[in-house]
Write a protein that holds these residues in place. Structure first.
Motif, PDB file in Angstrom:
ATOM      1  N   GLY A   1       0.828  -1.209   0.000  1.00 33.18           N
ATOM      2  CA  GLY A   1       0.000   0.000   0.000  1.00 33.18           C
ATOM      3  C   GLY A   1       0.860   1.255   0.000  1.00 33.18           C
ATOM      4  N   ALA A   2       0.194   2.382  -0.219  1.00 30.52           N
ATOM      5  CA  ALA A   2       0.897   3.670  -0.169  1.00 30.52           C
ATOM      6  C   ALA A   2       1.427   3.927   1.236  1.00 30.52           C
ATOM      7  CB  ALA A   2      -0.045   4.780  -0.598  1.00 30.52           C
ATOM      8  N   TYR A   3       0.740   3.352   2.217  1.00 28.42           N
ATOM      9  CA  TYR A   3       1.154   3.521   3.617  1.00 28.42           C
ATOM     10  C   TYR A   3       2.612   3.097   3.826  1.00 28.42           C
ATOM     11  CZ  TYR A   3      -1.395   4.574   7.969  1.00 28.42           C
ATOM     12  OH  TYR A   3      -1.914   5.172   9.076  1.00 28.42           O
TER      13      TYR A   3
ATOM     14  N   LEU B   1       5.071   5.472   2.135  1.00 29.25           N
ATOM     15  CA  LEU B   1       5.330   6.676   2.939  1.00 29.25           C
ATOM     16  C   LEU B   1       6.310   6.346   4.067  1.00 29.25           C
ATOM     17  CD1 LEU B   1       1.608   7.857   3.149  1.00 29.25           C
ATOM     18  CD2 LEU B   1       3.474   9.147   2.050  1.00 29.25           C
TER      19      LEU B   1
ATOM     20  N   PHE C   1      -3.307  13.977   5.532  1.00 27.12           N
ATOM     21  CA  PHE C   1      -3.576  12.568   5.835  1.00 27.12           C
ATOM     22  C   PHE C   1      -2.799  12.251   7.114  1.00 27.12           C
ATOM     23  CE2 PHE C   1      -2.531   7.975   4.769  1.00 27.12           C
ATOM     24  CZ  PHE C   1      -3.760   7.499   5.194  1.00 27.12           C
TER      25      PHE C   1
ATOM     26  N   TYR D   1       1.139  11.107   8.319  1.00 26.84           N
ATOM     27  CA  TYR D   1       2.427  11.759   8.039  1.00 26.84           C
ATOM     28  C   TYR D   1       3.132  12.172   9.342  1.00 26.84           C
ATOM     29  CZ  TYR D   1       0.321  12.599   3.355  1.00 26.84           C
ATOM     30  OH  TYR D   1      -0.299  12.474   2.133  1.00 26.84           O
TER      31      TYR D   1
ATOM     32  N   ASN E   1       0.410  16.402  -1.014  1.00 29.26           N
ATOM     33  CA  ASN E   1      -0.648  15.426  -1.273  1.00 29.26           C
ATOM     34  C   ASN E   1      -1.698  16.084  -2.173  1.00 29.26           C
ATOM     35  OD1 ASN E   1      -3.377  14.044   0.711  1.00 29.26           O
ATOM     36  ND2 ASN E   1      -2.462  13.242  -1.137  1.00 29.26           N
TER      37      ASN E   1
ATOM     38  N   ASN F   1      -6.255  14.633   0.517  1.00 33.76           N
ATOM     39  CA  ASN F   1      -7.171  14.077   1.512  1.00 33.76           C
ATOM     40  C   ASN F   1      -6.921  14.888   2.781  1.00 33.76           C
ATOM     41  OD1 ASN F   1      -8.529  12.567   3.417  1.00 33.76           O
ATOM     42  ND2 ASN F   1      -7.251  10.751   3.238  1.00 33.76           N
TER      43      ASN F   1
ATOM     44  N   ASP G   1       2.477  12.457  -2.473  1.00 33.34           N
ATOM     45  CA  ASP G   1       1.465  11.424  -2.274  1.00 33.34           C
ATOM     46  C   ASP G   1       0.349  11.669  -3.286  1.00 33.34           C
ATOM     47  OD1 ASP G   1      -0.678   9.890  -1.440  1.00 33.34           O
ATOM     48  OD2 ASP G   1      -0.321  10.210   0.696  1.00 33.34           O
TER      49      ASP G   1
ATOM     50  N   VAL H   1      -1.994   9.335  -4.372  1.00 36.97           N
ATOM     51  CA  VAL H   1      -2.851   8.144  -4.409  1.00 36.97           C
ATOM     52  C   VAL H   1      -4.205   8.403  -5.099  1.00 36.97           C
ATOM     53  CG1 VAL H   1      -1.790   7.027  -2.398  1.00 36.97           C
ATOM     54  CG2 VAL H   1      -3.825   8.423  -2.080  1.00 36.97           C
ATOM     55  N   TYR H   2      -4.658   9.654  -5.096  1.00 36.48           N
ATOM     56  CA  TYR H   2      -5.949   9.953  -5.752  1.00 36.48           C
ATOM     57  C   TYR H   2      -5.749  10.517  -7.156  1.00 36.48           C
ATOM     58  CZ  TYR H   2      -7.529   9.142  -1.042  1.00 36.48           C
ATOM     59  OH  TYR H   2      -7.761   8.552   0.171  1.00 36.48           O
TER      60      TYR H   2
ATOM     61  N   SER I   1      -1.175   4.142  -5.163  1.00 36.61           N
ATOM     62  CA  SER I   1      -1.882   3.036  -4.515  1.00 36.61           C
ATOM     63  C   SER I   1      -2.879   2.373  -5.471  1.00 36.61           C
ATOM     64  CB  SER I   1      -2.631   3.582  -3.292  1.00 36.61           C
ATOM     65  OG  SER I   1      -3.612   2.675  -2.851  1.00 36.61           O
TER      66      SER I   1
ATOM     67  N   LYS J   1      -6.620   2.798  -4.335  1.00 38.28           N
ATOM     68  CA  LYS J   1      -7.424   3.930  -4.805  1.00 38.28           C
ATOM     69  C   LYS J   1      -7.629   3.852  -6.317  1.00 38.28           C
ATOM     70  CE  LYS J   1      -6.646   5.169  -0.637  1.00 38.28           C
ATOM     71  NZ  LYS J   1      -7.580   5.320   0.445  1.00 38.28           N
TER      72      LYS J   1
ATOM     73  N   LYS K   1      -3.945  -3.831  -0.767  1.00 36.62           N
ATOM     74  CA  LYS K   1      -2.725  -3.222  -0.211  1.00 36.62           C
ATOM     75  C   LYS K   1      -1.514  -3.352  -1.154  1.00 36.62           C
ATOM     76  CE  LYS K   1      -2.164  -1.416   3.239  1.00 36.62           C
ATOM     77  NZ  LYS K   1      -2.294   0.028   3.583  1.00 36.62           N
TER      78      LYS K   1
HETATM   79  N1  PMP Z   1      -2.143   8.513   1.310  1.00 38.14           N
HETATM   80  C1  PMP Z   1      -3.374   9.064   1.386  1.00 38.14           C
HETATM   81  C2  PMP Z   1      -3.540  10.531   1.141  1.00 38.14           C
HETATM   82  C3  PMP Z   1      -4.477   8.261   1.699  1.00 38.14           C
HETATM   83  O1  PMP Z   1      -5.687   8.814   1.781  1.00 38.14           O
HETATM   84  C4  PMP Z   1      -4.283   6.876   1.922  1.00 38.14           C
HETATM   85  C5  PMP Z   1      -5.434   5.940   2.256  1.00 38.14           C
HETATM   86  N2  PMP Z   1      -6.491   6.483   2.934  1.00 38.14           N
HETATM   87  C6  PMP Z   1      -2.991   6.362   1.839  1.00 38.14           C
HETATM   88  C7  PMP Z   1      -1.949   7.211   1.531  1.00 38.14           C
HETATM   89  C8  PMP Z   1      -2.705   4.908   2.101  1.00 38.14           C
HETATM   90  O2  PMP Z   1      -3.008   4.123   0.997  1.00 38.14           O
HETATM   91  P1  PMP Z   1      -2.964   2.513   1.025  1.00 38.14           P
HETATM   92  O3  PMP Z   1      -4.311   2.049   1.431  1.00 38.14           O
HETATM   93  O4  PMP Z   1      -2.596   2.138  -0.375  1.00 38.14           O
HETATM   94  O5  PMP Z   1      -1.908   2.112   1.994  1.00 38.14           O
END
Ligand code: PMP
Length: 437
Positions: free
Chosen positions: A112-114, A117, A138, A141, A194, A198, A226, A228-229, A257, A260, A268
């Motif tokens: 995942g993007a998580y 990061l 988000f 961070y 970002n 978000n 970031d 992801v969107y 991600s 998304k 993930k």
């Molecule tokens: N960055 C942002 C801005 C997000 O909103 C989210 C998920 N809510 C993530 C990263 C994490 O993405 P993932 O579910 O792919 O880990």
């Protein structure tokens, strides 16, 4: 052996078990609000995930991967990314950035993007380094920067009043250029961007990105972007990618991600794209923490991207269809919220929408002996009394700035029509009750 038996059975409990880096970062808004929403809400527009299915072509890809007879898809794949996936990502980002990419060194797959990061902050941030974070942000961070030993430095997007009678847009929330510049110093190591953002849904304009880019180049600062969107941009707008601005490729890591991009948050699968000089350090963190990501999910996502590459820019492309569908959902929710007297801020991107709830102050009881901010109280009250779940906006601000932004809540509109209709029914009923009280 017997002398062990004479040791006291109770271990000494005076010593802190947790590492110092965990101090002050143990609270997490989602733990409390996800539980409250599950207990009280009938309609959950809180947490950000689609309640509609991932596209058929992606589900089919996973089934194909399982039924392919290739048993190696059940074993470890390349640690820094399954070759078909990094290849497809490199092809896509070559188009998006207009530069040649090496799938093996310019792309890394993450959980995942998580995790992407997490790798960035661990790889770039040293004790004492400052990391600029644009508010609202988000929420992960801040703790991730702190866990790496860094100091977050916050700079808010400042809302400008909209023209008379018009709804506010996420574009009305802007950085003050002088304020932003004042946050950069020789201690600044990274800025986190970002866009689309978000929770606001703001899509940073080229001008805003040029300002950030100029400061990054001037102060030799890295950018974690970031994105992801990236495919969720509305009203015909286009996303400008900061990595494509002069001087920025060499100092930017793009985070993305599949959750998304393909409406499959549970898979993930995430990624980073950037220059080898930065990604080589992400690989070091990755190989010393997670190392491998699920092979079969990467295989299916790779096939999803191959499909999208073949349909790139065509009406059948999911990257064209998804934002079109979501824009309709956005507009539906806006109408429902306006009906009850909330003032939605029209998002330019993402699947979130922030609404102003100042008009409801007299409806929500004060909680004695509590310093809980109004948006938290409102959200809990709305969940318990109206059965509708959202998230307080101040959760997306630093401790120091939280109290300036307590009149807003965030909704997620990546939901089935039936879910949005159920939300509308709640809001219409609420409107009637308000009218008769
Ligand atoms: N960055 C942002 C801005 C997000 O909103 C989210 C998920 N809510 C993530 C990263 C994490 O993405 P993932 O579910 O792919 O880990």
């Amino acid at each position: 052996q017997t002398h062990f038996l004479s040791l006291p059975l109770q271990a000494k409990m005076s010593r802190a078990v947790q590492a110092r880096r965990l101090e002050g970062i143990d609270k997490n808004i989602w733990v409390e609000f996800v539980k409250l929403a599950a207990t009280y809400s009938k309609v959950n527009l809180g947490q950000g995930f689609p309640d509609f299915p991932a596209p058929d072509f992606l589900q089919e890809a996973l089934k194909r991967a399982l039924g392919s007879g290739n048993h190696m898809l059940h074993q470890y794949t390349r640690a820094f990314g399954h070759p078909p996936l990094v290849t497809a990502l490199a092809q896509l980002f070559e188009k998006l950035l207009g530069r040649e990419l090496d799938p093996m060194t310019n792309v890394m797959v993450t959980v995942g993007a998580y995790q992407a990061l997490f790798c960035c902050f661990q790889a770039f941030v040293d004790e004492g380094d400052e990391v600029i974070i644009i508010e609202p942000f988000f929420d992960c961070y801040e703790p991730m920067v702190k866990m790496a030993g860094g100091t977050p430095v916050f700079v808010p997007l400042r809302p400008k009043a909209p023209k008379d009678g018009k709804l506010m847009s996420s574009a009305d929330w802007q950085l003050d250029p002088a304020e932003l510049a004042s946050k950069f110093s020789e201690r600044t190591k990274v800025i986190v961007l970002n866009s689309p953002n978000n929770p606001l849904g703001k899509v940073f304009s080229r001008g805003e990105l040029e300002l950030i880019a100029e400061l990054c180049v001037k102060h030799d600062v890295l950018c974690v972007s970031d994105e992801v969107y990236e495919w969720l941009v509305y009203d015909g707008r286009e996303l400008t990618r900061i990595a494509s601005l002069p001087g920025m490729w060499d100092r930017t890591v793009i985070v993305g991600s599949a959750g998304k991009t393909f409406s499959a948050t549970g898979w993930k699968v995430g990624w980073t794209v950037g220059p080898d000089r930065l990604l080589q350090h992400l690989r070091t963190v990755h190989q010393n923490s997670v190392y491998h990501c699920a092979t079969i999910a990467q295989e299916a996502v790779a096939q999803g991207f191959q499909r999208e590459l073949s349909l790139y820019g065509k009406p059948e492309s999911y990257f064209v269809q998804l934002p079109r569908t979501l824009q309709q959902k956005r507009d539906l929710l806006i109408q429902s919220l306006v009906a009850v007297g909330m003032k939605p801020i029209v998002p330019e991107g993402t699947y979130f929408l922030v609404a102003d709830i100042s008009e409801f102050k007299s409806d929500v009881p004060e909680v004695p002996n509590s310093d809980e901010p109004y948006d938290y109280r409102f959200t809990k009250w709305m969940m318990k009394n109206k059965g509708l779940a959202a998230i307080p906006l101040s959760a997306f601000y630093s401790e120091a700035h939280k109290n300036n932004y307590t009149n807003f809540i965030r909704f997620c509109f990546a939901k089935e029509e039936a879910t949005l209709k159920a939300a509308n029914d709640i809001l219409q009923k609420w409107k009637k009750e308000k009218a008769s009280s």
